[in-house]
Design an enzyme around this catalytic site. Structure first.
Site, PDB file in Angstrom:
ATOM      1  N   ARG A 112     -28.737  75.490  12.244  1.00 45.31           N
ATOM      2  CA  ARG A 112     -28.290  75.226  13.532  1.00 45.31           C
ATOM      3  C   ARG A 112     -29.708  74.675  14.609  1.00 45.31           C
ATOM      4  NH1 ARG A 112     -24.106  78.026  14.652  1.00 45.31           N
ATOM      5  NH2 ARG A 112     -24.184  77.512  17.046  1.00 45.31           N
ATOM      6  N   GLU A 124     -14.052  72.764  17.556  1.00 45.23           N
ATOM      7  CA  GLU A 124     -13.052  73.398  18.219  1.00 45.23           C
ATOM      8  C   GLU A 124     -12.817  73.217  19.571  1.00 45.23           C
ATOM      9  OE1 GLU A 124     -13.280  77.666  17.443  1.00 45.23           O
ATOM     10  OE2 GLU A 124     -11.433  77.801  18.476  1.00 45.23           O
ATOM     11  N   LYS A 147     -20.637  77.994  23.351  1.00 49.41           N
ATOM     12  CA  LYS A 147     -19.835  77.433  24.087  1.00 49.41           C
ATOM     13  C   LYS A 147     -19.255  78.936  24.819  1.00 49.41           C
ATOM     14  CE  LYS A 147     -17.704  75.014  20.776  1.00 49.41           C
ATOM     15  NZ  LYS A 147     -16.639  74.504  20.152  1.00 49.41           N
TER      16      LYS A 147
HETATM   17  P1  ATP Z   1     -20.272  77.377  19.594  1.00 48.39           P
HETATM   18  O1  ATP Z   1     -20.869  78.588  19.162  1.00 48.39           O
HETATM   19  O2  ATP Z   1     -21.215  76.845  20.898  1.00 48.39           O
HETATM   20  O3  ATP Z   1     -18.924  77.480  20.003  1.00 48.39           O
HETATM   21  P2  ATP Z   1     -19.293  76.584  17.143  1.00 48.39           P
HETATM   22  O4  ATP Z   1     -19.909  76.131  15.901  1.00 48.39           O
HETATM   23  O5  ATP Z   1     -18.291  77.436  17.335  1.00 48.39           O
HETATM   24  O6  ATP Z   1     -20.313  76.681  18.447  1.00 48.39           O
HETATM   25  P3  ATP Z   1     -17.635  74.254  16.643  1.00 48.39           P
HETATM   26  O7  ATP Z   1     -16.909  73.399  17.754  1.00 48.39           O
HETATM   27  O8  ATP Z   1     -16.969  75.169  15.828  1.00 48.39           O
HETATM   28  O9  ATP Z   1     -18.676  74.968  17.693  1.00 48.39           O
HETATM   29  O10 ATP Z   1     -18.681  73.279  15.947  1.00 48.39           O
HETATM   30  C1  ATP Z   1     -18.569  72.107  15.644  1.00 48.39           C
HETATM   31  C2  ATP Z   1     -19.512  71.616  14.628  1.00 48.39           C
HETATM   32  O11 ATP Z   1     -20.895  71.618  15.422  1.00 48.39           O
HETATM   33  C3  ATP Z   1     -19.580  72.513  13.524  1.00 48.39           C
HETATM   34  O12 ATP Z   1     -19.690  71.792  12.232  1.00 48.39           O
HETATM   35  C4  ATP Z   1     -20.792  73.327  13.935  1.00 48.39           C
HETATM   36  O13 ATP Z   1     -21.513  73.715  12.721  1.00 48.39           O
HETATM   37  C5  ATP Z   1     -21.576  72.202  14.658  1.00 48.39           C
HETATM   38  N1  ATP Z   1     -22.677  72.866  15.461  1.00 48.39           N
HETATM   39  C6  ATP Z   1     -22.196  73.888  16.579  1.00 48.39           C
HETATM   40  N2  ATP Z   1     -23.435  74.252  17.229  1.00 48.39           N
HETATM   41  C7  ATP Z   1     -24.359  73.712  16.465  1.00 48.39           C
HETATM   42  C8  ATP Z   1     -26.008  73.909  16.862  1.00 48.39           C
HETATM   43  N3  ATP Z   1     -26.412  74.651  17.579  1.00 48.39           N
HETATM   44  N4  ATP Z   1     -26.819  72.967  15.745  1.00 48.39           N
HETATM   45  C9  ATP Z   1     -26.132  72.270  15.007  1.00 48.39           C
HETATM   46  N5  ATP Z   1     -24.703  72.264  14.726  1.00 48.39           N
HETATM   47  C10 ATP Z   1     -23.867  72.816  15.544  1.00 48.39           C
HETATM   48 MG    MG Z   2     -16.514  77.753  16.210  1.00 43.37          MG
END
Ligand code: ATP
Ligand code: MG
Length: 555
Positions: free
Chosen positions: A257, A33, A267
Site C-alpha cells: 500500500r 467500501e 478513512k
Molecule cells: P482505508 O484503510 O483507508 O479505509 P481500505 O483499504 O479499507 O482503506 P477500501 O475502500 O477497502 O479502503 O479500498 C479500496 C481499494 O483501495 C482496495 O483494493 C485497497 O486495497 C486499496 N487501497 C486502500 N488504501 C490503499 C493505499 N494506501 N495504497 C494502495 N491501495 C490502497
Molecule cells: Mg476496507
C-alpha cells in the site's frame, strides 16, 4: 515514460498468463467500501487497476464493497464515482456487492450442503477462545457436528430474522489447527439487523468480507484481483471458497500500500479529522483525499504521474510527499497563467510619472509559446510587497532600497528616492522615479538591474483572500509516531491572508484555471470564491521549501 521501462511484477504475471493462454485479456476491479472519501492511496490502486486493464486491452469494474451496512452511505458512493472520473478513468460496469446478496446466500447454502459450513451459537468471546493462538491449535466445538439439515434450517431462519444480532454465525469448516488463523473455521455470515443504504431492510444477515469479496470477484470473472499486502494471509481462504464452490478461478495478487510522509491515509482517521473539526471537511485542501487535492488545485495528471513514478512494490515503504508536489509543479509549470498578486502591500508613488495610466503587455506563460499575453495597468501609484523593500539593506540586496533601482515586472525600472513615514515611524509610502526608456520589451536605457519585483496598480487592484497551506502533520511518519495521531497535527497548517491585492485580469479568469502568482507559488480559485470576494488556494510553492529546511538543519 520511456518505452524500455521494465515490467512490474503484476505485469509479468499478466504477460505470463496471456502467453500461456490462461486468459485472452484481463478484467480487474476497483473495490472501494463506500464508508468515506477516496484518498491518494486509493488513487494508487485506481491507477494500477485501470492502468493494467488499459495496457492489456481489458476492462475494469467499479465495485462498491458494501457488505457492512452500518458505516456505508450513498454520499460516499457519489463522491467515489466523481473522484474516479476526475482521475481520468471510466469503468466498464458499476457493481455493488449488495447486488450479489441472494447469490452469496445461495453459495453459503451450497457449502452447508457439502457439509462444509455450520451454524455456531457461541458468543464471539467463546469463538475467539476456541480459536487458539498462532502456536496453539484451536478446538472445534459441538456446533460443528450439526447435521446438514439442521444447519440449513437454522441459516434460513437467521435470514428470516428469527435471531438477534450476534446470536448465531455461519462458519466454514476448514482446519482448526492451521497455522493460518484465518483458516480456523472462519465466520462467513453474521446477523445484523441494520438498514442497508441500498437493500434497505431486506436482509438481516450479511456476508463477511473474505467470503463476499472473493465470490464477487468470481461472479464478475475478475482475472487479476489486486489488493494490498495485508490480504496475503486471506488468500488461502479466497482460493478455498472458489475451489469448493467451483466458481470462476479469480486470482488474488498483493502489492504494498502507499504510505506518504506528513499525512494519514486511513478513512477512519480522515473521518475523525472531519468529525472533530480539525479540518473543514473531506475536501479540505490539506487532506490527503482526492477531493481535497482537487480543491487545492492538484491536476489529475500530476496524481497519475506520481502513481506511475512510485511504481508497484512488494514491500511497504514511506513515500516522500515532496515527490507528489514535484509532479504537481511539473504539470502546473506547463499550464499555469502567470499573474501578479501582492500579499502585504506597501505603496510606491512614482513622482515623475505624468500619464494617467497605460496598459502593458505581459506574457501569460513563458513556458508555453501559444500562451499569449494579457494587459496589465500601470499608473502613478502602485503597490509592491512590503518585504521587497529595506531601508538599511545588507550587501547584495537586490530589491528596493534607498537610491537602489529595481525592475517592475513587464513595466519599468524605478529608483527609490525618499521614504515617507507616518507619525509612529512606520512607512507611509515610498517615493520613486521611473526611467521612461526602460519599458520592458523596448528597453533602451542601458541600465542593468538584478532585482525584478511583482506589483499591482493601486487604482486597478482587486481585493483577494489567499489561503496558504502547510503540512497537516508535524511528523514525517504519522502512523508510527508516538501517541494519538491527532497529537501531531500542525497547528499552523492554514494561514489566511485577507488583504491581498491582485491585478484585474484575475477577476475575469475562470474556475479550474491554474495560476502562478509571480514569486509566490501556484494557485487556484477556491469554491468559497464569489464575484465580490475572490478566494485563492495555494496549490504548492514554487520551490520545495521543505527540502531546503532539511538541508539547513542537517548543517
Ligand atoms: P482505508 O484503510 O483507508 O479505509 P481500505 O483499504 O479499507 O482503506 P477500501 O475502500 O477497502 O479502503 O479500498 C479500496 C481499494 O483501495 C482496495 O483494493 C485497497 O486495497 C486499496 N487501497 C486502500 N488504501 C490503499 C493505499 N494506501 N495504497 C494502495 N491501495 C490502497
Ligand atoms: Mg476496507
Amino acid at each position: 515514460m520511456s518505452e524500455e521501462k521494465s515490467l512490474n511484477f503484476i505485469e509479468e504475471i499478466i504477460e505470463t498468463d496471456i502467453a500461456a493462454g490462461k486468459h485472452k485479456t484481463i478484467t480487474t476491479r476497483f473495490p472501494p467500501e463506500p464508508n468515506g472519501y477516496l484518498h491518494i492511496g486509493h488513487a494508487k490502486s485506481i491507477c494500477l487497476n485501470f492502468g493494467l486493464a488499459k495496457k492489456y486491452g481489458g476492462t475494469t469494474n467499479l465495485r462498491f464493497d458494501d457488505t457492512n451496512p452500518v458505516t456505508e452511505d450513498t454520499e460516499y458512493v457519489d463522491s467515489i464515482k466523481e473522484d474516479v472520473r476526475w482521475l481520468g478513468f471510466e469503468w466498464a460496469h458499476e457493481f455493488y456487492a449488495s447486488d450479489y446478496f441472494e447469490q452469496l446466500f445461495q453459495f453459503a447454502i451450497q457449502l452447508i450442503e457439502k457439509g462444509l459450513a455450520y451454524v455456531d451459537d457461541s458468543t464471539s468471546e467463546e469463538i475467539a477462545l476456541q480459536k487458539g493462538t498462532p502456536t496453539q491449535p484451536g478446538i472445534r466445538n459441538e456446533y460443528a457436528n450439526r447435521s446438514i439439515e439442521e444447519n440449513k434450517n437454522l441459516f434460513v431462519e437467521m435470514r428470516a430474522g428469527k435471531y438477534a444480532d450476534g446470536a448465531k454465525v455461519l462458519r466454514v469448516k476448514i482446519d482448526m489447527s492451521s497455522p493460518n488463523m484465518l483458516l480456523r473455521d472462519p465466520i462467513i455470515y453474521r446477523i445484523k439487523h441494520a438498514h442497508h443504504h441500498r437493500t434497505g431492510d431486506a436482509w438481516c444477515v450479511y456476508p463477511m468480507y473474505d467470503f463476499a469479496h472473493g465470490q464477487s470477484d468470481s461472479i464478475e470473472k475478475i482475472t487479476h484481483s489486486i489488493c494490498t499486502l495485508e490480504f496475503v494471509p486471506h488468500r488461502p481462504l479466497y482460493d478455498w471458497c472458489i475451489e469448493q464452490l467451483g466458481t470462476f478461478p479469480s486470482k488474488q495478487y498483493e502489492f504494498a500500500r502507499l504510505n506518504m510522509t506528513y499525512t494519514v491515509m486511513s478513512k477512519r482517521k480522515l473521518l475523525q479529522l472531519v468529525n472533530e473539526n480539525h479540518v473543514l471537511g473531506w475536501d479540505d485542501p490539506r487532506m490527503s483525499t482526492i477531493s481535497g487535492m482537487r480543491r487545492r488545485g492538484y491536476p489529475a495528471a500530476s496524481i497519475r504521474e506520481f502513481c506511475e513514478r512510485i511504481g508497484v512494490a512488494k514491500r511497504e515503504n514511506l513515500i516522500d510527499v515532496g515527490l507528489l508536489e514535484f509532479c504537481v509543479r511539473e504539470e502546473l509549470n506547463k499550464k499555469a497563467l502567470r499573474r501578479m498578486v501582492v500579499f502585504d502591500p506597501i505603496k510606491i508613488v512614482i513622482t515623475n510619472y505624468t500619464e494617467s495610466e497605460e496598459w502593458l503587455d505581459s506574457e501569460n506563460n513563458p513556458e508555453d509559446p501559444n500562451g499569449g499575453t494579457r494587459k496589465i495597468p500601470f499608473s502613478k501609484e502602485i503597490f509592491i510587497e512590503a518585504e521587497d523593500f529595506m531601508e538599511n539593506p545588507p550587501k547584495k540586496y537586490f530589491r528596493l532600497a534607498p537610491q537602489q533601482m529595481v525592475r517592475l515586472k513587464s513595466a519599468y525600472i524605478i529608483q527609490c528616492n525618499e521614504v515617507i513615514k507616518n507619525e509612529d515611524g512606520s512607512i507611509k509610502e515610498i517615493h520613486c522615479t521611473y526611467i521612461p526608456e526602460s519599458k520592458s520589451g523596448s528597453d533602451t536605457s542601458g541600465i542593468h538591474v538584478k532585482g525584478t519585483l511583482h506589483w499591482v496598480s493601486c487604482a486597478h487592484a482587486i481585493k483577494a483572500e489567499v489561503r496558504l497551506y502547510d503540512r497537516l502533520f508535524k511528523v514525517e511518519n504519522v502512523a508510527e509516531a508516538e501517541g494519538d495521531f491527532k497529537d501531531h497535527i500542525n497547528p499552523d497548517s492554514l494561514q489566511i491572508i485577507t488583504g491581498a491585492l491582485a491585478e484585474p485580469a484575475l477577476a475575469a479568469d475562470s474556475k479550474d484555471q491554474a495560476f502562478q502568482f509571480l514569486r509566490k507559488g501556484y494557485f487556484v480559485i477556491d469554491k468559497d470564491s464569489s464575484t465580490d470576494q475572490l478566494v485563492f488556494n495555494r496549490t504548492v510553492t514554487l520551490k520545495d521549501t521543505w527540502a531546503k529546511e532539511v538541508k539547513k538543519t542537517n548543517g
